[in-house]
Design a protein around this motif. Structure first.
Motif, PDB file in Angstrom:
ATOM      1  N   ILE A   3      -5.288   6.183  -7.523  1.00 52.20           N
ATOM      2  CA  ILE A   3      -5.562   4.824  -7.329  1.00 52.20           C
ATOM      3  C   ILE A   3      -6.560   4.287  -7.213  1.00 52.20           C
ATOM      4  CG2 ILE A   3      -4.528   3.610  -6.612  1.00 52.20           C
ATOM      5  CD1 ILE A   3      -2.089   5.352  -5.167  1.00 52.20           C
ATOM      6  N   ALA A   4      -7.479   4.695  -6.593  1.00 55.86           N
ATOM      7  CA  ALA A   4      -9.141   3.909  -7.122  1.00 55.86           C
ATOM      8  C   ALA A   4      -9.225   3.934  -7.783  1.00 55.86           C
ATOM      9  CB  ALA A   4      -9.758   4.592  -5.337  1.00 55.86           C
ATOM     10  N   LYS A   5      -9.655   4.873  -8.588  1.00 59.78           N
ATOM     11  CA  LYS A   5     -10.580   4.694 -10.113  1.00 59.78           C
ATOM     12  C   LYS A   5      -9.503   4.302 -10.813  1.00 59.78           C
ATOM     13  CE  LYS A   5     -12.885   9.289 -10.529  1.00 59.78           C
ATOM     14  NZ  LYS A   5     -12.081  10.346  -9.456  1.00 59.78           N
ATOM     15  N   ARG A   6      -8.386   4.710 -11.277  1.00 59.60           N
ATOM     16  CA  ARG A   6      -7.269   3.148 -11.829  1.00 59.60           C
ATOM     17  C   ARG A   6      -8.361   1.375 -11.964  1.00 59.60           C
ATOM     18  NH1 ARG A   6      -1.894   3.783 -10.505  1.00 59.60           N
ATOM     19  NH2 ARG A   6      -2.323   5.661 -10.358  1.00 59.60           N
ATOM     20  N   HIS A   7      -8.086   1.262 -10.733  1.00 62.08           N
ATOM     21  CA  HIS A   7      -8.050  -0.191 -10.139  1.00 62.08           C
ATOM     22  C   HIS A   7      -9.787  -0.871  -9.738  1.00 62.08           C
ATOM     23  CE1 HIS A   7      -3.801  -1.129  -9.634  1.00 62.08           C
ATOM     24  NE2 HIS A   7      -4.027   0.446  -9.075  1.00 62.08           N
ATOM     25  N   ASN A   8     -10.685   0.494 -10.490  1.00 63.86           N
ATOM     26  CA  ASN A   8     -12.177   0.182  -9.782  1.00 63.86           C
ATOM     27  C   ASN A   8     -12.190   0.013  -8.840  1.00 63.86           C
ATOM     28  OD1 ASN A   8     -14.271   0.336 -10.811  1.00 63.86           O
ATOM     29  ND2 ASN A   8     -14.667  -2.513 -10.952  1.00 63.86           N
ATOM     30  N   LEU A   9     -11.404   0.792  -7.200  1.00 67.43           N
ATOM     31  CA  LEU A   9     -11.844   0.796  -5.826  1.00 67.43           C
ATOM     32  C   LEU A   9     -13.419   1.687  -5.655  1.00 67.43           C
ATOM     33  CD1 LEU A   9      -8.524  -0.326  -5.007  1.00 67.43           C
ATOM     34  CD2 LEU A   9     -10.157  -1.933  -5.301  1.00 67.43           C
ATOM     35  N   LYS A  10     -13.243   1.464  -5.050  1.00 70.59           N
ATOM     36  CA  LYS A  10     -14.448   2.395  -3.374  1.00 70.59           C
ATOM     37  C   LYS A  10     -13.674   3.143  -2.862  1.00 70.59           C
ATOM     38  CE  LYS A  10     -18.692   2.356  -6.255  1.00 70.59           C
ATOM     39  NZ  LYS A  10     -18.646   2.876  -7.117  1.00 70.59           N
ATOM     40  N   ASP A  33     -16.012   8.113  -2.345  1.00 69.76           N
ATOM     41  CA  ASP A  33     -17.997   6.827  -2.764  1.00 69.76           C
ATOM     42  C   ASP A  33     -18.190   7.890  -1.041  1.00 69.76           C
ATOM     43  OD1 ASP A  33     -16.888   6.630  -5.218  1.00 69.76           O
ATOM     44  OD2 ASP A  33     -16.122   5.888  -4.229  1.00 69.76           O
ATOM     45  N   PHE A  34     -17.725   7.328  -0.097  1.00 71.38           N
ATOM     46  CA  PHE A  34     -18.279   8.337   1.307  1.00 71.38           C
ATOM     47  C   PHE A  34     -17.779   9.005   1.889  1.00 71.38           C
ATOM     48  CE2 PHE A  34     -19.780   3.722  -0.199  1.00 71.38           C
ATOM     49  CZ  PHE A  34     -21.603   3.847  -0.251  1.00 71.38           C
ATOM     50  N   GLY A  35     -18.377   9.711   3.054  1.00 71.84           N
ATOM     51  CA  GLY A  35     -17.792   9.580   4.595  1.00 71.84           C
ATOM     52  C   GLY A  35     -18.408   9.076   5.295  1.00 71.84           C
ATOM     53  N   CYS A  36     -17.453   9.050   6.439  1.00 72.83           N
ATOM     54  CA  CYS A  36     -18.233   8.700   7.717  1.00 72.83           C
ATOM     55  C   CYS A  36     -18.180   9.832   8.671  1.00 72.83           C
ATOM     56  CB  CYS A  36     -17.655   6.749   8.345  1.00 72.83           C
ATOM     57  SG  CYS A  36     -17.870   5.930   6.476  1.00 72.83           S
ATOM     58  N   PHE A  37     -19.268   9.528   9.250  1.00 73.56           N
ATOM     59  CA  PHE A  37     -18.419  11.064  10.542  1.00 73.56           C
ATOM     60  C   PHE A  37     -19.628  10.403  11.682  1.00 73.56           C
ATOM     61  CE2 PHE A  37     -18.683  13.012   6.840  1.00 73.56           C
ATOM     62  CZ  PHE A  37     -18.041  14.682   6.739  1.00 73.56           C
ATOM     63  N   SER A  38     -18.847  10.841  13.142  1.00 66.42           N
ATOM     64  CA  SER A  38     -19.022   9.841  14.098  1.00 66.42           C
ATOM     65  C   SER A  38     -19.997  10.922  15.020  1.00 66.42           C
ATOM     66  CB  SER A  38     -17.753   9.207  14.995  1.00 66.42           C
ATOM     67  OG  SER A  38     -18.121   9.020  16.175  1.00 66.42           O
ATOM     68  N   PHE A  39     -20.876  10.657  15.502  1.00 63.58           N
ATOM     69  CA  PHE A  39     -21.330  11.958  16.313  1.00 63.58           C
ATOM     70  C   PHE A  39     -21.224  11.171  17.725  1.00 63.58           C
ATOM     71  CE2 PHE A  39     -24.803  12.667  12.476  1.00 63.58           C
ATOM     72  CZ  PHE A  39     -23.739  13.375  12.464  1.00 63.58           C
ATOM     73  N   TYR A  40     -20.097  10.499  18.364  1.00 66.61           N
ATOM     74  CA  TYR A  40     -20.453  10.071  19.985  1.00 66.61           C
ATOM     75  C   TYR A  40     -19.991  11.131  20.383  1.00 66.61           C
ATOM     76  CZ  TYR A  40     -17.382   7.611  23.495  1.00 66.61           C
ATOM     77  OH  TYR A  40     -17.450   6.779  24.747  1.00 66.61           O
TER      78      TYR A  40
END
Ligand SMILES: Cc1ncc(COP(=O)(O)O)c(C=O)c1O
Length: 230
Positions: A3-10, A33-40
């Motif tokens: 879906i993201a590719k079709r709509h040019n979304l990240k 495109d990104f993965g976000c990790f917390s080290f809390y």
């Protein structure tokens, strides 16, 4: 991603509770495109203070994020855009480097503990335990059940020395912050229903079977107390 590719979304994956988790053999944080990790400190891989990590697989995006975490400047004191101060401090990096090799082992222990809880709760069908999606490798940052009379059970658990927690008491669409989006109570009925039923039980790699049995017995005892009170 289709879906993201079709709509040019990240796509930004929020993997903060999921380091080491997989879907169809692929690690979370490597789909988008990104993965976000917390080290809390309480996370599956936690520092001794705040910290986090962003993963990506594109050199341009990588360079941009590196600059954004340093007040938007790739070259010292030259700022191309507005960034933030989000540099991981060296003490945290040193601690996390030592802990990181153990994260798979700790995750495996969390999984064993989750399955043990499942078995212990199996004879109480009114308490709903987590179900794993097929082809997934869950790392049980939380072990979350659904239970009737949740608020009362939660209060009784606190009084009986079991540190159960409610994640999260207010769903995103009803947070004051998102008021301008115009959502109101009733717009996401399933989310709102679960918000009132979920409760997370003590979960960490080192919890013993005896401690888990105490948690389960106390949850059942507290649930029965709420039923008698009604
Ligand atoms: C799912 C999820 N996303 C984001 C965050 C935020 O992480 P941090 O507190 O490291 O910014 C958390 C932490 O509680 C989380 O559980």
């Amino acid at each position: 991603m289709d879906i993201a590719k079709r709509h040019n979304l990240k796509v930004v994956e929020d993997c903060c509770q999921a380091i080491g988790a997989e879907f169809k053999g692929q690690k979370v944080g490597s789909f988008g495109d990104f993965g976000c990790f917390s080290f809390y400190p309480t996370k599956n891989l936690g520092g001794m203070g705040d910290g986090g990590m962003i993963t990506c697989n594109d050199e341009n995006l990588y360079n941009r994020v590196i600059a954004l975490r340093n007040h938007g400047g790739a070259i010292r004191y030259y700022h191309d855009e507005l960034g933030v101060n989000s540099r991981l401090d060296e003490i945290q990096a040193a601690i996390l480097r030592v802990k990181m090799p153990y994260v798979n082992e700790w995750n495996a222990k969390r999984r064993e503990n989750a399955y043990r809880y499942n078995e212990m709760f199996a004879k109480y069908p009114e308490i709903l335990t987590p179900k794993e999606v097929e082809n997934s490798y869950c790392v049980y940052h939380q072990y979350t059940i659904r239970i009737e009379n949740r608020d009362k059970v939660h209060q009784l658990l606190q009084e009986n020395g079991v540190g159960a927690m409610i994640y999260y008491p207010v769903p995103l669409h009803l947070q004051k912050l998102h008021k301008e989006l115009g959502y109101k109570e009733g717009d996401l009925p399933l989310t709102e229903k679960d918000t009132k039923l979920v409760m997370s039980l003590p979960m960490f790699p080192e919890i013993t079977p005896e401690e888990q049995q105490t948690v389960v017995d106390t949850v059942v005892k507290c649930l029965n107390m709420t039923k008698q009170a009604v």
